[in-house]
Design a protein around this motif. Structure first.
Motif, short mmCIF file in Angstrom:
data_model
loop_
_atom_site.label_atom_id
_atom_site.label_comp_id
_atom_site.label_asym_id
_atom_site.label_seq_id
_atom_site.Cartn_x
_atom_site.Cartn_y
_atom_site.Cartn_z
N ALA A 34 43.96 47.18 35.80
CA ALA A 34 43.69 46.67 34.44
C ALA A 34 44.73 45.63 34.05
O ALA A 34 44.39 44.58 33.47
CB ALA A 34 43.69 47.82 33.45
N THR A 35 45.97 45.88 34.40
CA THR A 35 47.03 44.90 34.14
C THR A 35 46.76 43.61 34.90
O THR A 35 46.96 42.51 34.39
CB THR A 35 48.40 45.48 34.53
N SER A 36 46.27 43.74 36.12
CA SER A 36 45.95 42.56 36.94
C SER A 36 44.89 41.70 36.26
O SER A 36 44.99 40.47 36.27
CB SER A 36 45.46 42.98 38.32
N ILE A 37 43.89 42.34 35.69
CA ILE A 37 42.83 41.58 35.01
C ILE A 37 43.43 40.75 33.86
O ILE A 37 43.08 39.57 33.69
CB ILE A 37 41.71 42.52 34.51
N ALA A 38 44.33 41.35 33.10
CA ALA A 38 44.97 40.62 32.00
C ALA A 38 45.81 39.46 32.55
O ALA A 38 45.78 38.35 31.99
CB ALA A 38 45.84 41.57 31.18
N LEU A 39 46.51 39.69 33.64
CA LEU A 39 47.30 38.61 34.26
C LEU A 39 46.40 37.49 34.77
O LEU A 39 46.72 36.31 34.60
CB LEU A 39 48.15 39.16 35.40
N LEU B 66 40.96 54.56 43.81
CA LEU B 66 42.30 54.48 43.24
C LEU B 66 42.62 55.64 42.31
O LEU B 66 41.78 56.05 41.50
CB LEU B 66 42.47 53.18 42.46
N PRO B 67 43.86 56.15 42.39
CA PRO B 67 44.33 57.13 41.41
C PRO B 67 44.59 56.42 40.07
O PRO B 67 44.63 55.18 40.01
CB PRO B 67 45.63 57.66 42.02
N THR B 68 44.80 57.18 39.04
CA THR B 68 44.95 56.63 37.69
C THR B 68 46.03 55.56 37.60
O THR B 68 45.82 54.51 36.99
CB THR B 68 45.25 57.77 36.69
N ARG B 69 47.17 55.79 38.20
CA ARG B 69 48.27 54.83 38.11
C ARG B 69 47.87 53.47 38.68
O ARG B 69 48.17 52.42 38.09
CB ARG B 69 49.49 55.38 38.84
N LYS B 70 47.19 53.47 39.77
CA LYS B 70 46.76 52.20 40.37
C LYS B 70 45.63 51.57 39.58
O LYS B 70 45.50 50.34 39.54
CB LYS B 70 46.38 52.39 41.83
N GLN C 66 38.78 43.97 40.61
CA GLN C 66 39.69 44.93 39.98
C GLN C 66 38.93 45.88 39.05
O GLN C 66 39.22 47.07 38.99
CB GLN C 66 40.80 44.21 39.21
N ALA C 67 37.93 45.37 38.35
CA ALA C 67 37.11 46.23 37.48
C ALA C 67 36.36 47.27 38.31
O ALA C 67 36.23 48.43 37.89
CB ALA C 67 36.14 45.38 36.66
N ALA C 68 35.89 46.88 39.48
CA ALA C 68 35.22 47.83 40.37
C ALA C 68 36.19 48.92 40.82
O ALA C 68 35.83 50.10 40.88
CB ALA C 68 34.62 47.10 41.58
N LEU C 69 37.42 48.52 41.12
CA LEU C 69 38.44 49.51 41.49
C LEU C 69 38.69 50.48 40.33
O LEU C 69 38.80 51.69 40.54
CB LEU C 69 39.75 48.82 41.89
N ILE C 70 38.78 49.95 39.12
CA ILE C 70 38.99 50.79 37.94
C ILE C 70 37.83 51.77 37.77
O ILE C 70 38.02 52.93 37.43
CB ILE C 70 39.14 49.92 36.67
N ALA C 71 36.61 51.30 38.05
CA ALA C 71 35.41 52.13 37.89
C ALA C 71 35.27 53.19 38.99
O ALA C 71 34.38 54.03 38.92
CB ALA C 71 34.17 51.24 37.86
N GLY C 72 36.13 53.12 40.01
CA GLY C 72 36.08 54.13 41.06
C GLY C 72 35.26 53.76 42.28
O GLY C 72 34.98 54.62 43.12
N VAL C 73 34.88 52.50 42.39
CA VAL C 73 34.16 52.07 43.59
C VAL C 73 35.12 52.22 44.78
O VAL C 73 36.28 51.80 44.70
CB VAL C 73 33.68 50.61 43.43
N PRO C 74 34.68 52.82 45.88
CA PRO C 74 35.58 53.10 47.00
C PRO C 74 35.89 51.89 47.89
O PRO C 74 35.51 51.81 49.06
CB PRO C 74 34.83 54.18 47.78
#
Length: 134
Positions: free
Chosen positions: A58-63, A49-53, A28-36
């Protein structure tokens, strides 16, 4: 605790569960960082991922952190939640959440998501049930 799964086995299973949660957090952190690699998550429609996703990731990481704490507590490795009855119910809710994840990921239009995340959810559901039975 019931005796269906030994305390030692539940502890080992809980640690394995946490390792998978950690791997998913890195993903999920890689997705946040923009890894394709977006084809593996969120329906697979966006490689980046677009900003909303990304906020969803980030919410997933907390969960995932909360899930790990719950599983560790149910395996009697830590005490974070002072209400054992809550923990005993929440672990089954978590197992049901992963079963739902099997279904949702299993019907994804994204083949990469379907073939990686559905089996991963099945594994997480199984590990959660084993810890719940411990």
């Amino acid at each position: 605790m019931s005796n269906l799964v030994s305390a030692d086995a539940a502890a080992i299973i809980a640690v394995a569960f946490c390792m998978l949660m950690g791997a998913l957090a890195v993903f999920q952190a890689a997705l946040i960082a923009g890894v394709p690699i977006g084809q593996f998550a969120w329906g697979g429609r966006d490689r980046i991922l677009p900003t909303r996703k990304r906020i969803g990731s980030a919410t997933s990481i907390a969960l995932y952190a909360a899930f790990a704490l719950l599983v560790l507590q149910r395996a009697d490795l830590i005490t974070v939640i002072p209400w054992p009855d809550f923990t005993n119910i929440a672990i089954w809710v978590l197992a049901a959440y992963f079963v739902l994840g099997i279904i949702i990921n299993g019907i994804s239009r994204s083949l990469p998501e379907r073939w990686t995340m559905a089996p991963l959810c099945a594994l997480l559901a199984a590990l959660t049930v084993l810890v719940a039975l411990g």
